[in-house]
Design a protein around this motif. Structure first.
Motif, short mmCIF file in Angstrom:
data_model
loop_
_atom_site.label_atom_id
_atom_site.label_comp_id
_atom_site.label_asym_id
_atom_site.label_seq_id
_atom_site.Cartn_x
_atom_site.Cartn_y
_atom_site.Cartn_z
N PRO A 49 -25.21 -8.57 -14.42
CA PRO A 49 -24.50 -7.55 -13.66
C PRO A 49 -23.27 -6.97 -14.36
N ILE A 50 -23.01 -5.73 -14.02
CA ILE A 50 -21.76 -5.05 -14.35
C ILE A 50 -21.05 -4.82 -13.03
N LEU A 51 -19.78 -5.20 -12.96
CA LEU A 51 -19.01 -4.99 -11.74
C LEU A 51 -18.39 -3.59 -11.73
N VAL A 52 -18.29 -3.02 -10.54
CA VAL A 52 -17.67 -1.71 -10.34
C VAL A 52 -16.68 -1.86 -9.19
N ALA A 53 -15.48 -1.34 -9.34
CA ALA A 53 -14.46 -1.47 -8.30
C ALA A 53 -13.95 -0.10 -7.89
N ALA A 54 -13.55 0.01 -6.61
CA ALA A 54 -13.00 1.26 -6.10
C ALA A 54 -11.96 0.95 -5.05
N THR A 55 -10.95 1.78 -4.96
CA THR A 55 -9.92 1.63 -3.92
C THR A 55 -9.55 2.99 -3.38
N ASP A 56 -9.20 3.04 -2.10
CA ASP A 56 -8.85 4.32 -1.48
C ASP A 56 -8.15 4.05 -0.15
N GLY A 57 -7.75 5.12 0.49
CA GLY A 57 -7.15 5.07 1.81
C GLY A 57 -7.77 6.12 2.70
N VAL A 58 -7.11 6.42 3.79
CA VAL A 58 -7.63 7.40 4.75
C VAL A 58 -6.76 8.65 4.80
N GLY A 59 -5.59 8.62 4.17
CA GLY A 59 -4.72 9.77 4.16
C GLY A 59 -4.10 10.06 5.52
N THR A 60 -3.71 11.31 5.74
CA THR A 60 -2.97 11.64 6.96
C THR A 60 -3.87 11.78 8.18
N LYS A 61 -5.16 11.52 8.04
CA LYS A 61 -6.02 11.37 9.22
C LYS A 61 -5.49 10.24 10.10
N LEU A 62 -4.81 9.27 9.47
CA LEU A 62 -4.21 8.18 10.21
C LEU A 62 -3.24 8.68 11.26
N ARG A 63 -2.54 9.79 10.95
CA ARG A 63 -1.54 10.31 11.88
C ARG A 63 -2.19 10.69 13.21
N ILE A 64 -3.39 11.29 13.14
CA ILE A 64 -4.09 11.69 14.36
C ILE A 64 -4.55 10.44 15.11
N ALA A 65 -5.05 9.45 14.40
CA ALA A 65 -5.49 8.21 15.05
C ALA A 65 -4.33 7.53 15.76
N ILE A 66 -3.18 7.48 15.11
CA ILE A 66 -2.00 6.86 15.71
C ILE A 66 -1.54 7.63 16.93
N ASP A 67 -1.47 8.96 16.80
CA ASP A 67 -0.94 9.77 17.90
C ASP A 67 -1.87 9.83 19.10
N THR A 68 -3.18 9.68 18.87
CA THR A 68 -4.14 9.75 19.98
C THR A 68 -4.50 8.37 20.52
N GLY A 69 -4.29 7.33 19.73
CA GLY A 69 -4.70 5.99 20.14
C GLY A 69 -6.18 5.73 19.93
N HIS A 70 -6.89 6.69 19.28
CA HIS A 70 -8.31 6.49 18.96
C HIS A 70 -8.40 5.71 17.65
N LEU A 71 -8.53 4.40 17.76
CA LEU A 71 -8.41 3.53 16.60
C LEU A 71 -9.73 2.88 16.16
N ASP A 72 -10.80 3.12 16.89
CA ASP A 72 -12.02 2.34 16.67
C ASP A 72 -12.84 2.76 15.45
N THR A 73 -12.65 3.96 14.94
CA THR A 73 -13.49 4.40 13.82
C THR A 73 -12.71 4.68 12.53
N ILE A 74 -11.39 4.57 12.58
CA ILE A 74 -10.63 4.87 11.37
C ILE A 74 -10.94 3.85 10.27
N GLY A 75 -11.35 2.64 10.66
CA GLY A 75 -11.76 1.64 9.68
C GLY A 75 -13.05 2.01 8.98
N ILE A 76 -13.95 2.69 9.69
CA ILE A 76 -15.19 3.18 9.05
C ILE A 76 -14.83 4.17 7.96
N ASP A 77 -13.86 5.05 8.24
CA ASP A 77 -13.40 5.99 7.22
C ASP A 77 -12.93 5.25 5.97
#
Length: 348
Positions: free
Chosen positions: A60-88
């Motif tokens: 095997p060859i390993l491959v790594a990646a890292t990322d975030g969700v960006g300012t979409k988090l702001r909408i999740a925080i402000d609305t309280g809709h938190l259940d799918t931001i982890g899928i993002d």
């Protein structure tokens, strides 16, 4: 050690270790549901172990990646809709991994907040676990950081780290040539890029997150929080079928900047903008923001979340395979001589 009457505790400083322990216990069932061959040890230790041979790899060859969700988090925080931001969060990492030809194996998350709300954090991390389950990788660890003074009120931040593998010599892109066909897979909305502009447009309209969405039968906040589509399993199935020369995850930079990343030097692409219809959310954003086609194609995915570059004689077979896997497939155009992306027609 001082026994002074004014002695302080960590909890009085704003960090509740007991809450952190409660969160670990709360998410264990969700993490356990993501287990896959190769996992040797998961949550609870100082590190997590993974056996590549146990996962079925010989060289095997390993491959790594890292990322975030960006300012979409702001909408999740402000609305309280938190259940799918982890899928993002998961999707932004694992969709990148498959573009290298790699199968995602395991995932780790970083969750930081000012004060740990265990029920809210459980919803967020349960979403991360669901994203892992849907993409076939294990959630084997992470970090929860409670940092008073760094984040206000209910604010939090998320980052993700994915590791995948492929057999030596199976890396992509490989063999891209002029005449290869571009197959675009439909997105599920805005995904996780361009949200600073999205929020600016919504601010200009004066609409609240709880207002009916002009382009969907739900609230504006809920509609804009539609999670990033996970392309992992269909994309890997196509790669294993043969004929896939490259994949491009259409994130920040849109088609204009992401597709050239997988094309050889001196090659570009011809894309017919009439090959698919712009989803209603993008029509609304374009209308409200006065956004040009060029800006749409450089800022947003514009309805195409992943592009496969495939051999011309395999295009129909692969298109059928992807459709059977649940993807909406559009034949966008082809690879051509000469650098740059050339568009014909207009977004409609």
């Amino acid at each position: 050690m001082s026994e002074g009457k004014n002695g302080l505790s960590y909890a009085q400083a704003g960090v509740d270790i007991d809450a952190g322990n409660a969160l670990v216990e709360a998410i264990k069932p969700a993490a356990k549901a993501t287990m896959r061959p190769g996992v040797m040890a998961g949550l609870g230790g100082f590190g997590a172990l993974f056996d590549l041979k146990g996962a079925g790899y010989s060289d095997p060859i390993l491959v790594a990646a890292t990322d975030g969700v960006g300012t979409k988090l702001r909408i999740a925080i402000d609305t309280g809709h938190l259940d799918t931001i982890g899928i993002d969060l998961v999707a932004m990492c694992v969709n990148d991994l498959v573009c290298q030809g790699a199968e995602p194996l395991f995932f780790l998350d970083y969750f930081a907040t000012g004060k740990l709300d265990v029920p809210a954090a459980t919803r967020i991390i349960t979403g991360i676990a669901e994203g892992c389950r849907l993409s076939g990788c294990a959630l084997i660890g992470g970090e929860t950081a409670e940092m008073p003074g760094m984040y206000e009120a209910k604010d939090f931040d998320l980052a993700g780290f994915a590791v995948g593998a492929m057999e030596r010599g199976a890396d992509l892109p490989s063999g891209v040539q002029a005449g290869d066909v571009l197959l675009g897979l439909a997105s599920d909305g805005v995904h996780s890029n361009g949200y600073s502009l999205v929020r600016k447009i919504v601010e200009r309209t004066g609409l609240g997150w709880d207002a009916p969405a002009p382009f969907a039968e739900e609230t504006l906040g809920a509609a804009l929080l539609a999670p990033t589509r996970l392309y992992v399993k269909p994309a890997l199935a196509a790669v294993r079928a043969g004929g896939v020369h490259a994949l491009a995850h259409i994130t920040g930079g849109g088609l204009t900047e992401n597709l050239p990343r997988v094309l050889p030097e001196g090659m570009g692409a011809e894309i017919d903008l009439g090959a698919w219809s712009l989803p209603s959310v993008f029509h609304w954003l374009a209308d409200q923001g006065g956004i040009t086609d060029a800006e749409m194609l450089k800022t947003f995915n514009a309805g195409i979340g992943m592009v496969l570059v495939v051999a011309a004689d395999q295009a129909e077979t692969l298109s059928a395979l992807l459709s059977e896997a649940g993807e909406t497939v559009h034949k966008l155009g082809h690879v051509s001589e000469g650098a740059g992306i050339r568009y014909s027609a207009a977004l409609s």
